[in-house]
Design an enzyme around this catalytic site. Structure first.
Site, mmCIF file in Angstrom:
data_model
loop_
_atom_site.group_PDB
_atom_site.id
_atom_site.type_symbol
_atom_site.label_atom_id
_atom_site.label_comp_id
_atom_site.label_asym_id
_atom_site.label_seq_id
_atom_site.Cartn_x
_atom_site.Cartn_y
_atom_site.Cartn_z
ATOM 1 N N SER A 1 9.252 -41.139 -17.642
ATOM 2 C CA SER A 1 8.826 -39.792 -17.302
ATOM 3 C C SER A 1 9.798 -38.801 -17.958
ATOM 4 O O SER A 1 10.081 -38.897 -19.143
ATOM 5 C CB SER A 1 8.791 -39.615 -15.784
ATOM 6 O OG SER A 1 8.354 -38.330 -15.413
ATOM 7 N N TYR B 1 3.136 -29.935 -19.578
ATOM 8 C CA TYR B 1 3.970 -31.133 -19.730
ATOM 9 C C TYR B 1 4.418 -31.677 -18.377
ATOM 10 O O TYR B 1 4.289 -32.877 -18.102
ATOM 11 C CB TYR B 1 5.186 -30.790 -20.593
ATOM 12 C CG TYR B 1 6.139 -31.937 -20.824
ATOM 13 C CD1 TYR B 1 5.722 -33.076 -21.503
ATOM 14 C CD2 TYR B 1 7.460 -31.875 -20.376
ATOM 15 C CE1 TYR B 1 6.598 -34.130 -21.729
ATOM 16 C CE2 TYR B 1 8.338 -32.918 -20.598
ATOM 17 C CZ TYR B 1 7.906 -34.045 -21.273
ATOM 18 O OH TYR B 1 8.785 -35.084 -21.487
ATOM 19 N N LYS C 1 3.792 -35.430 -16.413
ATOM 20 C CA LYS C 1 4.919 -36.291 -16.056
ATOM 21 C C LYS C 1 5.028 -36.488 -14.542
ATOM 22 O O LYS C 1 5.438 -37.547 -14.076
ATOM 23 C CB LYS C 1 6.218 -35.715 -16.620
ATOM 24 C CG LYS C 1 6.317 -35.796 -18.138
ATOM 25 C CD LYS C 1 6.295 -37.243 -18.624
ATOM 26 C CE LYS C 1 6.592 -37.366 -20.101
ATOM 27 N NZ LYS C 1 6.611 -38.772 -20.563
#
Length: 332
Positions: free
Chosen positions: A172, A186, A190
């Site tokens: 991650s 983003y 994650k």
């Protein structure tokens, strides 16, 4: 009374240390193991492959670019410890077609045996203000960063459960532990990995299969260099408050934690603090780990508030500077 309480606490901690090894998973032996690394042609993925190869593992590298794969293969092979080790390269996009991913995993297992460890390292980062990012950017990042981890994991999990052994690693990011300016697309992709990992760990733990989620900080990789080209000023200034790590350092820690079966893998003191702060209902590998989180939570939360205040200050300063520039432009 205080001495009695102190003595009780010391005895309790010692008991935890004694009991802890009994509930911790047995370390995975890498010599002769088959390790699959997606996104293994560069950056953290390549360094993880090298680290595993140094310890005697057989490696399958999975990435899109064939030229980069072959170049990485040559680099990894320099670190062999015996003449039986093999580096297999497979070119495929792990985020597009599950049946294709499933087929290449089968090919790899036919050549090198069942997968003992899968490292999901394929990923990408694009940053920008929420309203400036195209909707397609959110879809692309979710596809690459999330589904690109789901598909390979789905392809290996049945065999791992049948064999009662295995490790699955999800790479991650610290942006998957806290949301930052410019990372609305983003961070979301994650954060999704963590939810997948927690649920999957609960399912597979009875089968002696262990999941590790790695949260590396900014790391000196080709992907990071590409990311910096489009970072908003605020994002860049926030990122600069911490140092950039070397991919070799990150890879060593991830491999170590995966071998031990640790659910969490963090880098450095900032990473340790952030992981303790965001542990929530995440599984722990030992009672000691849980106790450490309980004891440090209050202190780390206090420190975190100062960090958040400084990040907010950066955003406000940038907004004020931008407003001044706009006024200056209008009056010029």
């Amino acid at each position: 009374m205080l001495l009695l309480a102190a003595a009780f606490l010391v005895a309790f901690v010692l008991l935890l240390y004694m009991v802890s090894p009994l509930i911790s998973p047995k370390p995975l032996a890498l010599p002769g193991a088959h390790v699959v690394v997606t996104g293994g042609s560069s950056g953290i993925g390549k360094c993880i492959a090298i680290e595993c190869y140094k310890q005697g593992a057989f490696i399958t590298l999975v990435a899109r670019n064939e030229d980069k794969l072959l170049q990485a293969k040559k680099e990894i092979e320099k670190h062999s410890i015996n003449d039986k080790q093999v580096v297999l390269c497979i070119s495929v996009d792990v985020s597009q077609d599950y049946s294709q991913v499933e087929n290449v995993i089968k090919q790899a297992q036919e050549k090198l045996g069942p997968v003992d460890m899968l490292v999901n390292c394929a990923g990408m980062s694009l940053s920008g203000k929420f309203e400036d990012l195209e909707v397609s950017t959110f879809e692309r990042l979710m596809s690459v960063n999330y589904l690109g981890s789901v598909y390979p994991s789905r392809a290996v999990i049945t065999t791992m459960k049948e064999r009662r052994v295995g490790r699955i690693v999800f790479v991650s990011s610290q942006a998957g532990q806290l949301g930052l300016f410019g990372f609305t697309a983003y961070s979301s992709s994650k954060f999704a990995i963590r939810g997948l990992a927690e649920a999957l760990q609960m399912e597979v733990k009875p089968y002696n299969v262990y999941v590790t989620v790695a949260y590396p900080p900014d790391t000196d990789t080709p992907g990071f260099a590409e990311e910096n080209k489009t970072k908003p000023l605020e994002t860049r200034l926030i990122s600069e408050t911490v140092s950039v790590c070397k991919p070799e350092q990150v890879a060593k820690q991830i491999v170590k934690d995966a071998i031990q079966g640790n659910f969490n893998s963090s880098i450095g003191s900032d990473g340790y603090m952030l992981s303790s702060l965001t542990c929530g209902m995440a599984p722990v590998t030992s009672i000691t780990e849980g106790l450490q989180q309980v004891v440090t939570m209050g202190l780390f939360r206090t420190i975190a508030l100062f960090y958040l205040g400084s990040f907010d200050s950066i955003v406000r300063r940038c907004m004020m500077q931008r407003a001044k520039s706009e006024v200056a432009d209008k009056t010029a």
